[in-house]
Design a protein around this motif. Sequence first.
Motif, PDB file in Angstrom:
ATOM      1  N   LYS A 117      32.628  39.508  36.372  1.00  0.00           N
ATOM      2  CA  LYS A 117      31.910  38.354  36.936  1.00  0.00           C
ATOM      3  C   LYS A 117      32.344  38.110  38.383  1.00  0.00           C
ATOM      4  CE  LYS A 117      30.589  33.609  36.517  1.00  0.00           C
ATOM      5  NZ  LYS A 117      30.556  32.373  35.759  1.00  0.00           N
ATOM      6  N   LEU A 118      33.655  38.182  38.629  1.00  0.00           N
ATOM      7  CA  LEU A 118      34.155  38.001  39.997  1.00  0.00           C
ATOM      8  C   LEU A 118      33.595  39.072  40.927  1.00  0.00           C
ATOM      9  CD1 LEU A 118      37.934  37.179  39.336  1.00  0.00           C
ATOM     10  CD2 LEU A 118      36.202  35.625  40.242  1.00  0.00           C
ATOM     11  N   ALA A 119      33.469  40.302  40.410  1.00  0.00           N
ATOM     12  CA  ALA A 119      32.944  41.400  41.216  1.00  0.00           C
ATOM     13  C   ALA A 119      31.498  41.119  41.624  1.00  0.00           C
ATOM     14  CB  ALA A 119      33.026  42.714  40.437  1.00  0.00           C
ATOM     15  N   GLY A 120      30.703  40.577  40.690  1.00  0.00           N
ATOM     16  CA  GLY A 120      29.321  40.233  41.001  1.00  0.00           C
ATOM     17  C   GLY A 120      29.248  39.185  42.096  1.00  0.00           C
ATOM     18  N   GLU A 121      30.157  38.213  42.022  1.00  0.00           N
ATOM     19  CA  GLU A 121      30.185  37.158  43.044  1.00  0.00           C
ATOM     20  C   GLU A 121      30.644  37.698  44.393  1.00  0.00           C
ATOM     21  OE1 GLU A 121      32.701  34.286  41.189  1.00  0.00           O
ATOM     22  OE2 GLU A 121      31.154  33.599  39.789  1.00  0.00           O
ATOM     23  N   ALA A 122      31.383  38.823  44.364  1.00  0.00           N
ATOM     24  CA  ALA A 122      31.846  39.460  45.610  1.00  0.00           C
ATOM     25  C   ALA A 122      30.837  40.497  46.114  1.00  0.00           C
ATOM     26  CB  ALA A 122      33.214  40.115  45.377  1.00  0.00           C
ATOM     27  N   GLN A 123      29.602  40.422  45.588  1.00  0.00           N
ATOM     28  CA  GLN A 123      28.500  41.304  46.020  1.00  0.00           C
ATOM     29  C   GLN A 123      28.690  42.772  45.646  1.00  0.00           C
ATOM     30  OE1 GLN A 123      25.920  39.518  47.186  1.00  0.00           O
ATOM     31  NE2 GLN A 123      27.324  37.813  46.881  1.00  0.00           N
ATOM     32  N   LEU A 124      29.498  43.019  44.624  1.00  0.00           N
ATOM     33  CA  LEU A 124      29.655  44.385  44.108  1.00  0.00           C
ATOM     34  C   LEU A 124      28.631  44.595  43.002  1.00  0.00           C
ATOM     35  CD1 LEU A 124      33.469  45.178  43.638  1.00  0.00           C
ATOM     36  CD2 LEU A 124      31.760  46.773  44.490  1.00  0.00           C
ATOM     37  N   SER A 125      27.828  45.648  43.091  1.00  0.00           N
ATOM     38  CA  SER A 125      26.853  45.898  42.020  1.00  0.00           C
ATOM     39  C   SER A 125      27.595  46.318  40.754  1.00  0.00           C
ATOM     40  CB  SER A 125      25.872  46.994  42.437  1.00  0.00           C
ATOM     41  OG  SER A 125      26.501  48.266  42.385  1.00  0.00           O
ATOM     42  N   PRO A 126      27.028  46.034  39.551  1.00  0.00           N
ATOM     43  CA  PRO A 126      27.691  46.439  38.303  1.00  0.00           C
ATOM     44  C   PRO A 126      28.010  47.938  38.273  1.00  0.00           C
ATOM     45  CG  PRO A 126      25.879  44.953  37.821  1.00  0.00           C
ATOM     46  CD  PRO A 126      25.800  45.255  39.288  1.00  0.00           C
ATOM     47  N   LEU A 127      27.078  48.778  38.760  1.00  0.00           N
ATOM     48  CA  LEU A 127      27.297  50.226  38.727  1.00  0.00           C
ATOM     49  C   LEU A 127      28.434  50.635  39.649  1.00  0.00           C
ATOM     50  CD1 LEU A 127      26.409  53.046  37.751  1.00  0.00           C
ATOM     51  CD2 LEU A 127      24.845  53.129  39.714  1.00  0.00           C
ATOM     52  N   ALA A 128      28.443  50.096  40.878  1.00  0.00           N
ATOM     53  CA  ALA A 128      29.509  50.450  41.824  1.00  0.00           C
ATOM     54  C   ALA A 128      30.875  50.006  41.301  1.00  0.00           C
ATOM     55  CB  ALA A 128      29.232  49.809  43.185  1.00  0.00           C
TER      56      ALA A 128
ATOM     57  N   LEU B 250      38.445  41.538  49.055  1.00  0.00           N
ATOM     58  CA  LEU B 250      38.320  41.181  47.640  1.00  0.00           C
ATOM     59  C   LEU B 250      37.671  42.271  46.784  1.00  0.00           C
ATOM     60  CD1 LEU B 250      38.768  39.112  45.406  1.00  0.00           C
ATOM     61  CD2 LEU B 250      36.576  38.059  46.029  1.00  0.00           C
ATOM     62  N   PRO B 251      36.530  42.876  47.194  1.00  0.00           N
ATOM     63  CA  PRO B 251      35.934  43.918  46.346  1.00  0.00           C
ATOM     64  C   PRO B 251      36.890  45.070  46.049  1.00  0.00           C
ATOM     65  CG  PRO B 251      34.367  43.219  48.020  1.00  0.00           C
ATOM     66  CD  PRO B 251      35.669  42.576  48.357  1.00  0.00           C
ATOM     67  N   LEU B 252      37.628  45.524  47.072  1.00  0.00           N
ATOM     68  CA  LEU B 252      38.572  46.631  46.871  1.00  0.00           C
ATOM     69  C   LEU B 252      39.727  46.198  45.967  1.00  0.00           C
ATOM     70  CD1 LEU B 252      38.696  48.107  50.501  1.00  0.00           C
ATOM     71  CD2 LEU B 252      37.578  49.108  48.498  1.00  0.00           C
ATOM     72  N   LEU B 253      40.163  44.956  46.122  1.00  0.00           N
ATOM     73  CA  LEU B 253      41.243  44.426  45.277  1.00  0.00           C
ATOM     74  C   LEU B 253      40.796  44.359  43.822  1.00  0.00           C
ATOM     75  CD1 LEU B 253      44.068  43.137  45.070  1.00  0.00           C
ATOM     76  CD2 LEU B 253      42.986  40.916  45.498  1.00  0.00           C
ATOM     77  N   LEU B 254      39.566  43.884  43.600  1.00  0.00           N
ATOM     78  CA  LEU B 254      39.039  43.793  42.236  1.00  0.00           C
ATOM     79  C   LEU B 254      38.909  45.178  41.595  1.00  0.00           C
ATOM     80  CD1 LEU B 254      36.274  41.057  42.718  1.00  0.00           C
ATOM     81  CD2 LEU B 254      38.376  40.840  41.368  1.00  0.00           C
ATOM     82  N   ILE B 255      38.475  46.161  42.376  1.00  0.00           N
ATOM     83  CA  ILE B 255      38.367  47.543  41.861  1.00  0.00           C
ATOM     84  C   ILE B 255      39.746  48.075  41.481  1.00  0.00           C
ATOM     85  CG2 ILE B 255      37.893  49.937  42.555  1.00  0.00           C
ATOM     86  CD1 ILE B 255      35.474  48.804  44.144  1.00  0.00           C
ATOM     87  N   ALA B 256      40.746  47.804  42.328  1.00  0.00           N
ATOM     88  CA  ALA B 256      42.114  48.265  42.047  1.00  0.00           C
ATOM     89  C   ALA B 256      42.653  47.635  40.762  1.00  0.00           C
ATOM     90  CB  ALA B 256      43.026  47.931  43.225  1.00  0.00           C
TER      91      ALA B 256
ATOM     92  N   ASN C 146      35.835  39.129  32.743  1.00  0.00           N
ATOM     93  CA  ASN C 146      35.945  38.118  33.795  1.00  0.00           C
ATOM     94  C   ASN C 146      36.062  38.742  35.180  1.00  0.00           C
ATOM     95  OD1 ASN C 146      36.170  35.177  32.715  1.00  0.00           O
ATOM     96  ND2 ASN C 146      37.225  36.438  31.212  1.00  0.00           N
ATOM     97  N   LEU C 147      36.743  39.877  35.266  1.00  0.00           N
ATOM     98  CA  LEU C 147      36.806  40.594  36.546  1.00  0.00           C
ATOM     99  C   LEU C 147      35.407  41.046  36.967  1.00  0.00           C
ATOM    100  CD1 LEU C 147      40.025  42.744  35.973  1.00  0.00           C
ATOM    101  CD2 LEU C 147      39.725  41.000  37.739  1.00  0.00           C
TER     102      LEU C 147
END
Length: 308
Positions: free
Chosen positions: A38-49, A227-233, A35-36
Amino acid sequence: MHSSKTRTGPLPKHTRLAAFIYLVTGGALLGLSTNLAKLAGEAQLSPLAFLFWSIAGAALILLVMAALRSNLPPVTGRTLEYYLVSAFVGVAGSNLIFFSAIPHIGAGFVALVITLPPLLTYVGALILKLERFQMMRAVGVMSALAGAITLAAHKLSAPDADYVWILLALAGPVLLAIGNLYRTLRWPAGVSGEALAPGMLVAAATLLFSVSLLPGFSLEVPTEQRLPLLLIAIQSVVFAGQFLLLFLLQKTGGPVLLSLLGSVGAVVGVPVAILLQGEVAPEGLLPGALLIGTGIALLNIGKARKLS
C-alpha cells in the motif's frame, strides 16, 4: 516424489515447535508485506514494478545465502518445472493480484482475503488423500471460511464496493492453495527448501519481467525520492524471509498448516493497516476475526493431536 504421506507417525516436539515458529514469523512477514504494498502505491510505484524489483532483490539475497552454503538451486527438467509452476501460483500470479487490488479495496481487506487458503488447501488435501478426514480440523476450516465470508459479504454490500477488484482478490487464495498442494506433491527428491526457494523466486522474477514486456506495463521506479527504493529494499528482505520460511514450514508442517500463513498474516496486517495507515476497519471485522481465529485454533489442535 515428496509427499506429506511420508510424515506418518509422531513428529518430535522440537519439529512441531520449529513449524510453529516458521508459521508465526512467516505470517508476520506476510502481513507486513501487504502494508508495504500500500505504501508503495502511495509512493507512485506500480504493483508490477514493486513486485518485480522486490522479488528480484529477494532472489539475490537467497542465492547469495545458498552459494555461501554451497547449496545452489539445482537445474534439471524436473526442478525447472517446479520453480516455474510454484512461481506462477505461489508468487507472481497471486501477489500481482493482491498488490494490484490493494489501492482499490485496501490492505486490510487483502490481508483478510489471504486467510482463505486453509479451507481450499484442506479440501484439496482430502481429495488428494494427503490428509485423513478429522472432524475437529474440518470444523476449524468451516469456521475460518465463515469468518472470511462474513468479511467479504460486508465488503460487497458497501455502497462504494468495487466488485471487480473484490472478486479478483478472492481468486488469489485459489492460486495460493494450488501452490501449497503442488509444492508438497512435486517436491524434488533430495533437494532442500533452502535451495528451492531462490530457484522459485528467480522463476517468479522472470515471469514478472515477461509481463512487463506487454503494452501498458512498466518496471520503472520513480527516483525523485528515496522512499520507493527504500520500500523495495525492505520488501526484498521481507520476501526473502517469507519464502524461505514458507519452504521450511512446508517441509515440517505440511500443506494445510502452511496455508495458515495467511491467517497469521491477517492478525498482523489488519491492525497495521488500521492503526498506522489510517484505513477504516473492515465491516464485520470482529465476528469475522473471531471465526477465523477459532478456525486457526481448531486446525492447530487437530494437527497437534494428529501428530502426537
